[in-house]
Scaffold this motif. Structure first.
Motif, PDB file in Angstrom:
ATOM      1  N   THR A 176       0.816  -1.228   0.000  1.00  0.00           N
ATOM      2  CA  THR A 176       0.000   0.000   0.000  1.00  0.00           C
ATOM      3  C   THR A 176       0.840   1.264   0.000  1.00  0.00           C
ATOM      4  O   THR A 176       0.332   2.333  -0.310  1.00  0.00           O
ATOM      5  N   ALA A 177       2.135   1.177   0.368  1.00  0.00           N
ATOM      6  CA  ALA A 177       2.992   2.369   0.326  1.00  0.00           C
ATOM      7  C   ALA A 177       4.443   1.931   0.207  1.00  0.00           C
ATOM      8  O   ALA A 177       4.873   0.983   0.865  1.00  0.00           O
ATOM      9  N   ARG A 210      -3.655   1.835  -6.669  1.00  0.00           N
ATOM     10  CA  ARG A 210      -2.348   2.497  -6.576  1.00  0.00           C
ATOM     11  C   ARG A 210      -1.803   2.367  -5.171  1.00  0.00           C
ATOM     12  O   ARG A 210      -2.555   2.380  -4.191  1.00  0.00           O
ATOM     13  N   MET A 212       0.404   4.382  -2.205  1.00  0.00           N
ATOM     14  CA  MET A 212       0.360   5.772  -1.780  1.00  0.00           C
ATOM     15  C   MET A 212       0.975   6.670  -2.862  1.00  0.00           C
ATOM     16  O   MET A 212       2.022   6.314  -3.384  1.00  0.00           O
ATOM     17  N   PRO A 213       0.339   7.790  -3.290  1.00  0.00           N
ATOM     18  CA  PRO A 213      -0.721   8.509  -2.575  1.00  0.00           C
ATOM     19  C   PRO A 213      -2.115   7.913  -2.636  1.00  0.00           C
ATOM     20  O   PRO A 213      -3.014   8.447  -1.997  1.00  0.00           O
ATOM     21  N   ASN A 215      -4.932   5.308  -1.434  1.00  0.00           N
ATOM     22  CA  ASN A 215      -5.080   4.792  -0.064  1.00  0.00           C
ATOM     23  C   ASN A 215      -6.099   3.663  -0.060  1.00  0.00           C
ATOM     24  O   ASN A 215      -7.142   3.729   0.583  1.00  0.00           O
ATOM     25  N   TYR A 216      -5.760   2.632  -0.821  1.00  0.00           N
ATOM     26  CA  TYR A 216      -6.667   1.506  -1.008  1.00  0.00           C
ATOM     27  C   TYR A 216      -6.795   0.683   0.275  1.00  0.00           C
ATOM     28  O   TYR A 216      -5.819   0.486   0.993  1.00  0.00           O
ATOM     29  N   ILE A 217      -8.012   0.227   0.557  1.00  0.00           N
ATOM     30  CA  ILE A 217      -8.250  -0.643   1.713  1.00  0.00           C
ATOM     31  C   ILE A 217      -8.582  -2.042   1.207  1.00  0.00           C
ATOM     32  O   ILE A 217      -9.694  -2.284   0.740  1.00  0.00           O
ATOM     33  N   LEU A 234     -15.447  -0.501   3.022  1.00  0.00           N
ATOM     34  CA  LEU A 234     -15.238   0.542   4.013  1.00  0.00           C
ATOM     35  C   LEU A 234     -15.130   1.922   3.358  1.00  0.00           C
ATOM     36  O   LEU A 234     -14.714   2.035   2.209  1.00  0.00           O
ATOM     37  N   PRO A 235     -15.511   2.975   4.119  1.00  0.00           N
ATOM     38  CA  PRO A 235     -15.403   4.325   3.559  1.00  0.00           C
ATOM     39  C   PRO A 235     -13.969   4.662   3.168  1.00  0.00           C
ATOM     40  O   PRO A 235     -13.040   4.461   3.940  1.00  0.00           O
ATOM     41  N   GLN A 236     -13.800   5.126   1.932  1.00  0.00           N
ATOM     42  CA  GLN A 236     -12.491   5.628   1.506  1.00  0.00           C
ATOM     43  C   GLN A 236     -12.711   6.617   0.370  1.00  0.00           C
ATOM     44  O   GLN A 236     -13.637   6.472  -0.417  1.00  0.00           O
ATOM     45  N   ALA A 237     -11.837   7.622   0.300  1.00  0.00           N
ATOM     46  CA  ALA A 237     -11.966   8.641  -0.727  1.00  0.00           C
ATOM     47  C   ALA A 237     -11.766   8.009  -2.102  1.00  0.00           C
ATOM     48  O   ALA A 237     -11.038   7.036  -2.248  1.00  0.00           O
ATOM     49  N   SER A 240      -8.093   9.624  -7.234  1.00  0.00           N
ATOM     50  CA  SER A 240      -8.185  10.603  -8.304  1.00  0.00           C
ATOM     51  C   SER A 240      -7.618  10.082  -9.630  1.00  0.00           C
ATOM     52  O   SER A 240      -7.837  10.673 -10.673  1.00  0.00           O
TER      53      SER A 240
ATOM     54  N   LYS B  63      -6.691   3.141   8.547  1.00  0.00           N
ATOM     55  CA  LYS B  63      -7.520   3.644   7.449  1.00  0.00           C
ATOM     56  C   LYS B  63      -8.637   4.570   7.922  1.00  0.00           C
ATOM     57  O   LYS B  63      -9.672   4.696   7.264  1.00  0.00           O
ATOM     58  N   GLN B  65     -11.053   4.445  10.118  1.00  0.00           N
ATOM     59  CA  GLN B  65     -12.407   3.880  10.196  1.00  0.00           C
ATOM     60  C   GLN B  65     -12.940   4.100  11.614  1.00  0.00           C
ATOM     61  O   GLN B  65     -13.071   3.163  12.401  1.00  0.00           O
ATOM     62  N   ASP B 104     -14.637   9.731   8.764  1.00  0.00           N
ATOM     63  CA  ASP B 104     -14.316   8.341   8.426  1.00  0.00           C
ATOM     64  C   ASP B 104     -13.808   8.228   6.988  1.00  0.00           C
ATOM     65  O   ASP B 104     -14.317   8.883   6.085  1.00  0.00           O
ATOM     66  N   GLY B 105     -12.824   7.397   6.787  1.00  0.00           N
ATOM     67  CA  GLY B 105     -12.398   7.049   5.434  1.00  0.00           C
ATOM     68  C   GLY B 105     -10.940   7.356   5.158  1.00  0.00           C
ATOM     69  O   GLY B 105     -10.404   8.355   5.616  1.00  0.00           O
ATOM     70  N   ALA B 106     -10.320   6.465   4.386  1.00  0.00           N
ATOM     71  CA  ALA B 106      -8.910   6.634   4.027  1.00  0.00           C
ATOM     72  C   ALA B 106      -8.778   7.752   3.004  1.00  0.00           C
ATOM     73  O   ALA B 106      -9.496   7.772   2.011  1.00  0.00           O
ATOM     74  N   LYS B 107      -7.883   8.679   3.264  1.00  0.00           N
ATOM     75  CA  LYS B 107      -7.708   9.837   2.373  1.00  0.00           C
ATOM     76  C   LYS B 107      -6.460   9.689   1.508  1.00  0.00           C
ATOM     77  O   LYS B 107      -5.452   9.139   1.946  1.00  0.00           O
ATOM     78  N   GLU B 108      -6.559  10.212   0.288  1.00  0.00           N
ATOM     79  CA  GLU B 108      -5.429  10.156  -0.627  1.00  0.00           C
ATOM     80  C   GLU B 108      -4.214  10.860  -0.021  1.00  0.00           C
ATOM     81  O   GLU B 108      -4.347  11.912   0.607  1.00  0.00           O
ATOM     82  N   GLY B 109      -3.034  10.280  -0.199  1.00  0.00           N
ATOM     83  CA  GLY B 109      -1.793  10.904   0.260  1.00  0.00           C
ATOM     84  C   GLY B 109      -1.544  10.768   1.746  1.00  0.00           C
ATOM     85  O   GLY B 109      -0.600  11.346   2.266  1.00  0.00           O
ATOM     86  N   SER B 110      -2.391  10.010   2.425  1.00  0.00           N
ATOM     87  CA  SER B 110      -2.206   9.871   3.876  1.00  0.00           C
ATOM     88  C   SER B 110      -1.682   8.481   4.215  1.00  0.00           C
ATOM     89  O   SER B 110      -2.009   7.481   3.567  1.00  0.00           O
TER      90      SER B 110
END
Lengths: 244, 266
Positions: A176-177, A210, A212-213, A215-217, A234-237, A240, B63, B65, B104-110
């Motif tokens: 993941t990174a 991808r 990092m950047p 942020n796959y779960i 699960l919630p994830q952005a 992009s 992540k 959560q 809640d939630g995994a953010k890009e670049g974090s």
């Protein structure tokens, strides 16, 4: 023992007609045989969990040192191996060869291939023949002529018990990174390698994402330990780049 | 168990007595043995289960959560991380996480992986309470971190939950590493939200150190570890420098004997 009890009861009934007094306490609990059988089952599950934990740890020790033959031997005959975006390799022979993509057998000077196996959550299936395991995997990597790499990822693997022996049936490592040893996450983000052209996989990657950047779960193989709800979405952005 | 001959011999003389109290003579002791065996099996399962709770807590932190994380706690749980103070109850655990670290939630670049390992689980003799001492190794975009855990767990209706999370910090640093950089412990108003109670103990992080009391005695000698009273210096300069050495002469007293707060009772 069951038979003995039944006989005793019949005699008691015959002798004194005490049936109501006898039946209640005796029947309220399961028989010693039934209890022992249940215990045997529970102890077997505990032993299975231990075996799977040791299996994965052993894989880590072999993989660290480029012992590809030994590592491949841990797979079931139809086992599969998927590492990042490199695609899926099927069967022991293909897995054995695919691992050469990570260095020569036994590694060589200048290689570091440490894949630590931490934070195991192992669930043995109800039938006692299959299992799943989630692991946290920090990495310390190096190849000759290249800078060192720090990495981290998640393993979501499946296991099968064949002839009383636990084996890896599905190995899926999601890095993941990845970052340059000297520069760190704030200044260096490395991508994963794609599928090999020299020794292509049997199947394409089951999941494209991808490091990092991004942020796959990776979906959890087990359910929330308190609520019992699945942990697969699960919630994830939204990423992009991949748009997922 | 299969000693039918002995059984048969006993039958004649015991049949009347057994009618009044069926199988009391040998069945009871067998049942007791089975009960003892079951307790041991259950204890092993319970230790596994609280380890799974702690590891899952780590996966959820990684992540962001927070809702799923808060559901690992009992309604009246307490949480204390670093020097931030105590948060009381499951709802406040959630509020703390979402206010301090975002929704809640995994953010890009974090990146905020809290890798969980080295757990020492224990279960009380009544099987209702559990404890784990363990550690996390933090690999984050900001650098490296080392929290310890000395947590408590409770079995409610057959389900284990976290009833107290105590996570003192050992060391936090940026990518330059702990030879060049060391961050202070956190404090109650460092960031929102404010805690419900002040920290249960005041201590400093590396290059000073604090030893959270062990929930278990030394496994070989059986003796409880008693931390000594000591001065701990405030962070003032990089470790190994003259300024840092001098700062060790005027720190706060940190002896680890302060009680860990109980949740409020209504």
């Amino acid at each position: 023992m069951n038979t003995m009890k039944v006989m005793l009861r019949q005699w008691c009934v015959a002798i004194a007609g005490l049936a109501p007094l006898l039946a209640a306490p005796a029947m309220a609990q399961s028989t010693p045989e039934a209890r022992l059988a249940a215990f045997r089952e529970r102890v077997t599950r505990l032993e299975d969990q231990d075996s799977v934990e040791n299996l994965q740890a052993t894989f880590g020790f072999y993989f660290d040192k480029g012992l590809w033959n030994e590592a491949a031997d841990l797979f079931s005959r139809n086992g599969s191996f998927e590492y990042g975006l490199s695609g899926v390799y099927e069967g022991q022979d293909h897995i054995r060869r695919a691992m050469l993509l990570y260095g020569p057998q036994g590694l060589a000077s200048g290689y570091l291939n440490n894949h630590m196996m931490l934070q195991a959550v192992i669930v043995i299936g109800a039938d006692g023949r299959t299992a799943t395991g989630r692991w946290q995997g920090p990495m310390m990597l190096s190849e000759p002529g290249a800078s060192g790499v720090w990495g981290v990822g998640i393993y979501e693997n499946e296991y099968v018990k064949e002839g009383g022996v636990w084996k890896l049936s599905k190995f899926h490592f999601y890095p993941t990174a990845l970052t340059d040893y000297d520069r760190g996450w704030a200044r260096s983000l490395l991508p994963m390698k794609g599928p090999s052209a020299v020794f292509p996989p049997d199947k394409p990657s089951t999941k494209v994402y991808r490091t990092m950047p991004g942020n796959y779960i990776p979906p959890f193989s087990y359910k929330h330990p308190v609520t019992g709800q699945p942990l697969t979405n699960l919630p994830q952005a939204v990423d992009s780049v991949t748009g997922q | 168990m299969n000693n039918t001959k002995t059984r048969a011999a006993l039958l004649g003389s015991l049949v009347l007595a057994l009618c009044a109290s069926p199988l009391a003579a040998f069945s009871q002791s067998a049942a007791e043995k089975l009960d003892a065996l079951e307790a041991r099996i259950t204890r092993l399962e319970d230790m596994n289960q609280i380890e799974i709770l702690q590891r899952t807590y780590g996966y959820f932190v990684d992540k962001s959560q927070w809702t799923l994380l808060s559901e690992l706690f009992t309604d009246d749980a307490t949480l204390e991380i670093g020097g931030k103070g105590l948060f009381l109850g499951k709802r406040r655990v959630l509020e703390y996480m979402q206010t301090a670290f975002g929704k809640d939630g995994a953010k890009e670049g974090s990146l905020a992986n809290h890798m969980q390992f080295q757990s020492i689980p224990d279960i009380s003799t009544d099987g209702k309470t559990g404890w784990i001492r363990s550690r996390a190794y933090v690999m984050s975009i900001g650098g490296w971190g080392l929290p310890l855990y000395e947590n408590q767990y409770r079995k409610e209706n057959g389900v284990w939950k976290i009833s107290r999370l105590s996570g003192p910090f050992t060391m936090y640093t940026n990518w330059d590493g702990w030879g060049k950089n060391a961050l202070n412990n956190t404090w109650p108003d460092k960031f929102d939200p404010p805690p419900d109670l002040p920290p249960s103990t005041v201590y400093l992080t590396y290059p000073a150190y604090y030893i959270i009391p062990f929930h278990f005695p030394n496994p070989v000698t059986g003796k409880a570890f008693k931390p000594e009273m000591a001065q701990a210096g405030a962070y003032a300069a990089p470790p190994g420098t003259k300024e840092q050495a001098e700062s060790l002469t005027f720190g706060r007293l940190a002896d680890g004997t302060q009680p860990i707060a109980e949740p409020p009772r209504k």
